[in-house]
Motif scaffolding. Structure first.
Motif, mmCIF file in Angstrom:
data_model
loop_
_atom_site.group_PDB
_atom_site.id
_atom_site.type_symbol
_atom_site.label_atom_id
_atom_site.label_comp_id
_atom_site.label_asym_id
_atom_site.label_seq_id
_atom_site.Cartn_x
_atom_site.Cartn_y
_atom_site.Cartn_z
ATOM 1 N N CYS A 134 4.400 -0.258 7.742
ATOM 2 C CA CYS A 134 4.800 -0.731 9.074
ATOM 3 C C CYS A 134 6.247 -0.378 9.378
ATOM 4 C CB CYS A 134 4.587 -2.237 9.184
ATOM 5 S SG CYS A 134 2.858 -2.755 9.180
ATOM 6 N N GLU A 135 7.121 -0.531 8.386
ATOM 7 C CA GLU A 135 8.532 -0.188 8.580
ATOM 8 C C GLU A 135 8.690 1.312 8.825
ATOM 9 O OE1 GLU A 135 11.355 -1.665 8.938
ATOM 10 O OE2 GLU A 135 10.915 -3.761 8.472
ATOM 11 N N ALA A 136 7.908 2.119 8.098
ATOM 12 C CA ALA A 136 7.988 3.572 8.280
ATOM 13 C C ALA A 136 7.565 3.984 9.687
ATOM 14 C CB ALA A 136 7.116 4.271 7.241
ATOM 15 N N ARG A 137 6.723 3.178 10.297
ATOM 16 C CA ARG A 137 6.273 3.457 11.664
ATOM 17 C C ARG A 137 7.264 2.963 12.713
ATOM 18 N NH1 ARG A 137 0.465 0.793 11.512
ATOM 19 N NH2 ARG A 137 0.674 1.039 13.781
ATOM 20 N N GLY A 138 8.326 2.284 12.256
ATOM 21 C CA GLY A 138 9.360 1.812 13.174
ATOM 22 C C GLY A 138 8.966 0.605 13.997
ATOM 23 N N MET A 139 8.064 -0.207 13.477
ATOM 24 C CA MET A 139 7.590 -1.382 14.221
ATOM 25 C C MET A 139 8.668 -2.460 14.280
ATOM 26 S SD MET A 139 3.708 -1.589 12.651
ATOM 27 C CE MET A 139 3.328 -3.120 13.522
ATOM 28 N N ASP A 140 8.599 -3.293 15.310
ATOM 29 C CA ASP A 140 9.499 -4.441 15.443
ATOM 30 C C ASP A 140 9.184 -5.477 14.368
ATOM 31 O OD1 ASP A 140 10.727 -3.320 17.650
ATOM 32 O OD2 ASP A 140 9.415 -4.351 19.095
ATOM 33 N N PHE A 141 10.180 -6.279 14.048
ATOM 34 C CA PHE A 141 10.046 -7.299 13.005
ATOM 35 C C PHE A 141 8.853 -8.211 13.260
ATOM 36 C CE2 PHE A 141 11.481 -11.424 11.078
ATOM 37 C CZ PHE A 141 11.521 -11.010 9.761
ATOM 38 N N ASP A 142 8.749 -8.768 14.468
ATOM 39 C CA ASP A 142 7.658 -9.693 14.779
ATOM 40 C C ASP A 142 6.302 -9.009 14.729
ATOM 41 O OD1 ASP A 142 9.430 -11.800 15.074
ATOM 42 O OD2 ASP A 142 9.578 -11.588 17.259
ATOM 43 N N ASP A 143 6.239 -7.758 15.165
ATOM 44 C CA ASP A 143 4.976 -7.018 15.122
ATOM 45 C C ASP A 143 4.551 -6.750 13.682
ATOM 46 O OD1 ASP A 143 4.780 -6.967 17.872
ATOM 47 O OD2 ASP A 143 5.718 -4.987 18.074
ATOM 48 N N ILE A 144 5.532 -6.495 12.812
ATOM 49 C CA ILE A 144 5.218 -6.284 11.397
ATOM 50 C C ILE A 144 4.638 -7.560 10.796
ATOM 51 C CG2 ILE A 144 6.222 -5.875 9.117
ATOM 52 C CD1 ILE A 144 8.171 -3.929 10.462
ATOM 53 N N ILE A 145 5.244 -8.677 11.118
ATOM 54 C CA ILE A 145 4.743 -9.956 10.599
ATOM 55 C C ILE A 145 3.293 -10.174 11.035
ATOM 56 C CG2 ILE A 145 4.969 -12.468 10.778
ATOM 57 C CD1 ILE A 145 8.024 -12.001 10.985
ATOM 58 N N ASP A 146 3.013 -9.971 12.305
ATOM 59 C CA ASP A 146 1.652 -10.175 12.818
ATOM 60 C C ASP A 146 0.668 -9.212 12.164
ATOM 61 O OD1 ASP A 146 2.617 -12.141 14.487
ATOM 62 O OD2 ASP A 146 2.707 -10.862 16.269
ATOM 63 N N THR A 147 1.074 -7.964 12.015
ATOM 64 C CA THR A 147 0.190 -6.943 11.426
ATOM 65 C C THR A 147 -0.118 -7.252 9.972
ATOM 66 O OG1 THR A 147 1.054 -5.241 12.918
ATOM 67 C CG2 THR A 147 -0.057 -4.480 10.920
ATOM 68 N N VAL A 148 0.917 -7.635 9.223
ATOM 69 C CA VAL A 148 0.723 -7.907 7.790
ATOM 70 C C VAL A 148 -0.065 -9.199 7.588
ATOM 71 C CG1 VAL A 148 1.888 -8.334 5.592
ATOM 72 C CG2 VAL A 148 2.763 -6.580 7.157
ATOM 73 N N GLU A 149 0.187 -10.210 8.391
ATOM 74 C CA GLU A 149 -0.592 -11.451 8.278
ATOM 75 C C GLU A 149 -2.075 -11.186 8.564
ATOM 76 O OE1 GLU A 149 -0.059 -14.205 7.041
ATOM 77 O OE2 GLU A 149 2.047 -14.768 7.195
ATOM 78 N N ALA A 150 -2.355 -10.333 9.544
ATOM 79 C CA ALA A 150 -3.744 -9.970 9.838
ATOM 80 C C ALA A 150 -4.359 -9.221 8.654
ATOM 81 C CB ALA A 150 -3.819 -9.126 11.105
ATOM 82 N N TYR A 151 -3.566 -8.367 8.036
ATOM 83 C CA TYR A 151 -4.029 -7.625 6.859
ATOM 84 C C TYR A 151 -4.360 -8.576 5.709
ATOM 85 C CZ TYR A 151 -3.739 -4.439 2.846
ATOM 86 O OH TYR A 151 -3.996 -3.746 1.691
ATOM 87 N N ILE A 152 -3.500 -9.571 5.488
ATOM 88 C CA ILE A 152 -3.733 -10.557 4.431
ATOM 89 C C ILE A 152 -5.030 -11.314 4.685
ATOM 90 C CG2 ILE A 152 -2.880 -12.716 3.420
ATOM 91 C CD1 ILE A 152 -0.028 -11.623 3.873
ATOM 92 N N ALA A 153 -5.264 -11.679 5.954
ATOM 93 C CA ALA A 153 -6.463 -12.442 6.307
ATOM 94 C C ALA A 153 -7.745 -11.666 6.023
ATOM 95 C CB ALA A 153 -6.407 -12.847 7.777
ATOM 96 N N GLU A 154 -7.643 -10.334 6.018
ATOM 97 C CA GLU A 154 -8.825 -9.496 5.799
ATOM 98 C C GLU A 154 -8.994 -9.084 4.341
ATOM 99 O OE1 GLU A 154 -8.132 -6.220 8.387
ATOM 100 O OE2 GLU A 154 -8.625 -7.329 10.211
ATOM 101 N N GLN A 155 -7.992 -9.368 3.507
ATOM 102 C CA GLN A 155 -8.063 -8.978 2.097
ATOM 103 C C GLN A 155 -9.103 -9.804 1.347
ATOM 104 O OE1 GLN A 155 -4.428 -9.319 -0.133
ATOM 105 N NE2 GLN A 155 -3.928 -7.172 0.095
#
Length: 279
Positions: A134-155
């Motif tokens: 997510c950081e490599a894609r240049g995403m905003d801090f809040d967007d990274i949090i939302d994306t990673v939390e969604a990823y965790i929920a699907e693990q």
């Protein structure tokens, strides 16, 4: 934007990330019969497993202190993240949150976020890799949090144990049940619930049959597997890990595969011969 990821030592790091200054490990301490063993680069898996096997007592772990996390968070990085093992299994998450709060008392605008992996071992590793992506894609801090939390929920996390001794010693299995299971060579197929607690999914007589059942669970629950990384950690049994990898890849496609040996905390949970799979 610059960033830093602090992962507790239950999460194994690939060699590439160990050499990356943006990644830091907060070590837990393992205790066997009064001997403290630090789960860092000095950890000797063979010695630890020998000590555990010889001891009638259950090994214990203690999480990094809030001060250890605080020092890690006091970084020049614009974005700081922590990844901890499930809050249901350890105090590491709460300790990291306290460390974050200590930093915010001095610097309330510091962008820090603590991820509760609701998993362990390679589950944490995959979360760290997702943050990096997510950081490599240049995403905003809040967007990274939302994306990673969604990823965790699907693990989904699964594991099979060669030995039930650690479960018996820490009271999760009665002596009688552990004895009967050992005598009949029954191996439990375990998983993590959505809240991060451990549950038994199935069981089989013999390790190979249990691994086949675990593979079936991985495949059945796989979602968008072609876009995800398959993570496997093993405790002193690389051939078994590669066998599990091959069995999964015969049935589904994945983006990539990482296979690693367990570090200290994961070795304590998995015990000699254990396999952990996260997708």
């Amino acid at each position: 934007m610059s960033y830093k990821v602090v992962i507790d030592s239950c999460g194994e790091l690939p060699e590439r990330l160990k050499a990356d200054p943006r990644f830091d490990r907060a070590s837990l301490t393992l205790t066997v019969d009064g001997e403290d063993i630090i789960d860092d680069e000095t950890f000797d898996q063979a010695y630890f497993l020998k000590r555990v096997a010889e001891s009638p007592n259950c090994p214990k772990s203690s999480c990094p202190s809030p001060e250890r996390y605080m020092k890690a968070f006091e970084s020049d990085a614009d974005h700081v993240y922590a990844v901890t093992l499930s809050s249901e299994l350890s105090g590491s998450y709460n300790s990291a949150v306290l460390g974050m709060n200590l930093v915010h008392e001095k610097n309330p605008d510091k962008q820090i976020y603590v991820f509760n992996s609701r998993s362990a071992s390679v589950g944490e590793t995959l979360i760290a890799l997702k943050i990096e992506e997510c950081e490599a894609r240049g995403m905003d801090f809040d967007d990274i949090i939302d994306t990673v939390e969604a990823y965790i929920a699907e693990q989904n996390t699964y594991f099979v144990l060669e030995s039930l001794e650690t479960l018996r010693k820490n009271g999760r299995l009665s002596n009688l049940k552990a004895f009967v299971a050992t005598a009949l060579k029954i191996k439990p197929v375990m998983g993590a619930t959505g809240e991060g607690t451990i549950c038994q999914l199935d069981q089989a007589r013999g390790m190979n049959r249990a691994l086949v059942k675990m593979v079936d669970y991985v495949v059945e629950k796989a979602s968008d597997s072609a876009g995800r990384i398959l993570g496997i950690t093993h405790c002193n049994c690389p051939e078994r890990a590669y066998m599990v990898r091959d069995a999964i890849l015969q049935k589904i496609k994945v983006k990539d595969v990482i296979i690693m040996d367990t570090a200290g905390v994961s070795s304590m949970y998995a015990n000699d011969g254990g396999i952990i799979v996260v997708l």
